[in-house]
Design an enzyme around this catalytic site. Structure first.
Site, PDB file in Angstrom:
ATOM      1  N   CYS A   1       0.857  -1.183   0.000  1.00 32.16           N
ATOM      2  CA  CYS A   1       0.000   0.000   0.000  1.00 32.16           C
ATOM      3  C   CYS A   1       0.894   1.235   0.000  1.00 32.16           C
ATOM      4  O   CYS A   1       2.024   1.190   0.497  1.00 32.16           O
ATOM      5  CB  CYS A   1      -0.924   0.011   1.217  1.00 32.16           C
ATOM      6  SG  CYS A   1      -2.315   1.156   1.058  1.00 32.16           S
TER       7      CYS A   1
ATOM      8  N   CYS B   1      -3.928   5.980   0.114  1.00 26.51           N
ATOM      9  CA  CYS B   1      -3.446   4.689  -0.365  1.00 26.51           C
ATOM     10  C   CYS B   1      -3.126   4.671  -1.853  1.00 26.51           C
ATOM     11  O   CYS B   1      -2.786   3.625  -2.403  1.00 26.51           O
ATOM     12  CB  CYS B   1      -4.475   3.606  -0.057  1.00 26.51           C
ATOM     13  SG  CYS B   1      -4.843   3.471   1.717  1.00 26.51           S
TER      14      CYS B   1
ATOM     15  N   LYS C   1     -12.120  -4.924   2.381  1.00 28.58           N
ATOM     16  CA  LYS C   1     -11.551  -4.028   3.385  1.00 28.58           C
ATOM     17  C   LYS C   1     -12.483  -2.828   3.536  1.00 28.58           C
ATOM     18  O   LYS C   1     -12.724  -2.086   2.595  1.00 28.58           O
ATOM     19  CB  LYS C   1     -10.159  -3.568   2.978  1.00 28.58           C
ATOM     20  CG  LYS C   1      -9.522  -2.603   3.998  1.00 28.58           C
ATOM     21  CD  LYS C   1      -8.128  -2.194   3.566  1.00 28.58           C
ATOM     22  CE  LYS C   1      -7.522  -1.215   4.552  1.00 28.58           C
ATOM     23  NZ  LYS C   1      -6.160  -0.811   4.150  1.00 28.58           N
TER      24      LYS C   1
ATOM     25  N   LYS D   1     -11.375  -7.492   6.338  1.00 28.24           N
ATOM     26  CA  LYS D   1     -10.781  -6.560   7.305  1.00 28.24           C
ATOM     27  C   LYS D   1     -11.734  -5.402   7.548  1.00 28.24           C
ATOM     28  O   LYS D   1     -12.200  -4.789   6.585  1.00 28.24           O
ATOM     29  CB  LYS D   1      -9.451  -6.029   6.749  1.00 28.24           C
ATOM     30  CG  LYS D   1      -8.768  -5.008   7.654  1.00 28.24           C
ATOM     31  CD  LYS D   1      -7.509  -4.442   7.002  1.00 28.24           C
ATOM     32  CE  LYS D   1      -6.880  -3.389   7.918  1.00 28.24           C
ATOM     33  NZ  LYS D   1      -5.685  -2.778   7.309  1.00 28.24           N
TER      34      LYS D   1
END
Length: 330
Positions: free
Chosen positions: A125, A135, A200, A253
């Protein structure tokens, strides 16, 4: 016969009567092999820095990380996930391509020391390396996709050259798994695997991590690329796309507030599923323990056990070292 109490024919407690019975009928298990310890790596040598918001967690230079991982490996923790915490940042995230940077250096040392006994994963990232903390690359106040993806592929190749077993793209840019897979294959790293952060979410549970990695965005937030916590079908779409693009493992996540997503992903995934027990989840437990509100062993094992029960094959967690060192799974 009419007096027979049919309501007491069924007594589920018979299977909970003692520890051995409970062990025999347990529907899921948790072992140290299911745990992957997260580590923050800083530049330089001979340094260790405690992370104030994550009690029990430190940032290490690559040389100081070796004995820490050696102890964990001896206790059964067979994998690590590395995150860079560089001192220098710029708009181009140029530090992400430094083969002598903190993470590639750590990868080389770990693989030299432990070889295939240890599986080394590294986060891919740009946020720790950009001066704006997003990011991907920024134009105006927009995080742009395609040029960011090209850079992520180059970063993955640097880590592959260092010897990493898995690259872990955590950026949530569109198409990055296909681009990384293509680039790795093109430059000769077809054996380097991809652990895709597929689902995520833009979560409130990342705060301690951002302190540890120095990756807080300097403006706005990450909701234009990370997922909305209200969505679950979208997670399946992301996972299926990553599988089509060549992911070797997929991840959900955070974990604790997303157990339903872990279960849903497990049902559609043809590859192993990882769950990331993130910094905020870790710190909540540690703060509860510090205030005398919880038994650490009981809470940690219940938390990690819920992730296994939901369907996670691998759990990335900051608890792994302590769980293994204390023999909590013996």
């Amino acid at each position: 016969m009419n007096d027979y109490r049919l309501d007491l024919v069924h007594r589920p407690r018979r299977l909970r009567a003692n520890e051995n019975l409970r062990e025999i009928v347990a529907e899921s298990d948790l072992r140290t092999r299911h745990l992957c310890q997260g580590h923050f790596v800083i530049p330089g040598t001979s340094a260790e820095q405690e992370v104030a918001s994550m009690p029990g967690v430190s940032r290490y230079t690559a040389d100081r990380l070796i004995p820490v991982v050696e102890r964990d490996l001896a206790n059964g923790v067979r994998s690590v996930m590395l995150f860079g915490a560089p001192d220098e940042k710029d708009a181009q995230a140029s530090g992400a391509l430094d083969l002598d940077g903190e993470v590639p250096t750590a990868v080389r040392l770990l693989k030299t020391a432990f070889g295939d006994e240890l599986t080394v994963m590294a986060d891919v990232c740009l946020c720790p390396y950009t001066d704006h903390g997003h990011c991907g690359f920024v134009e105006g106040e927009e995080v742009v996709n395609d040029s960011s993806v090209a850079m992520l592929a180059r970063m993955a190749a640097v880590l592959a050259e260092a010897g990493v077993d898995f690259v872990g793209p955590s950026d949530m840019m569109d198409g990055r798994i296909a681009e990384i897979r293509h680039h790795l294959d093109e430059v000769g790293y077809e054996r380097t695997a991809i652990l895709a952060y597929s689902a995520k979410y833009a979560s409130a549970f990342y705060g301690p991590f951002r302190e540890a990695a120095g990756s807080s965005p300097s403006f706005g937030d990450r909701r234009s690329y990370q997922m909305d916590y209200r969505n679950s079908r979208e997670a399946i779409r992301e996972v299926l796309l990553d599988l089509e693009e060549g992911a070797d493992m997929v991840m959900v996540k955070p974990a604790l507030a997303y157990l339903d997503i872990i279960r849903a992903v497990r049902e559609v995934s043809t590859v192993p599923v990882a769950a990331y027990n993130v910094s905020g989840e870790y710190s909540m437990v540690q703060l509860a323990v510090r205030e005398g509100l919880a038994d650490e062993r009981a809470m940690v094992l219940e938390t990690l056990g819920s992730m296994r029960r939901a369907g996670a094959d691998l759990i990335i967690t900051y608890h792994a070292s302590r769980v293994a060192a204390e023999g909590w799974l013996s």
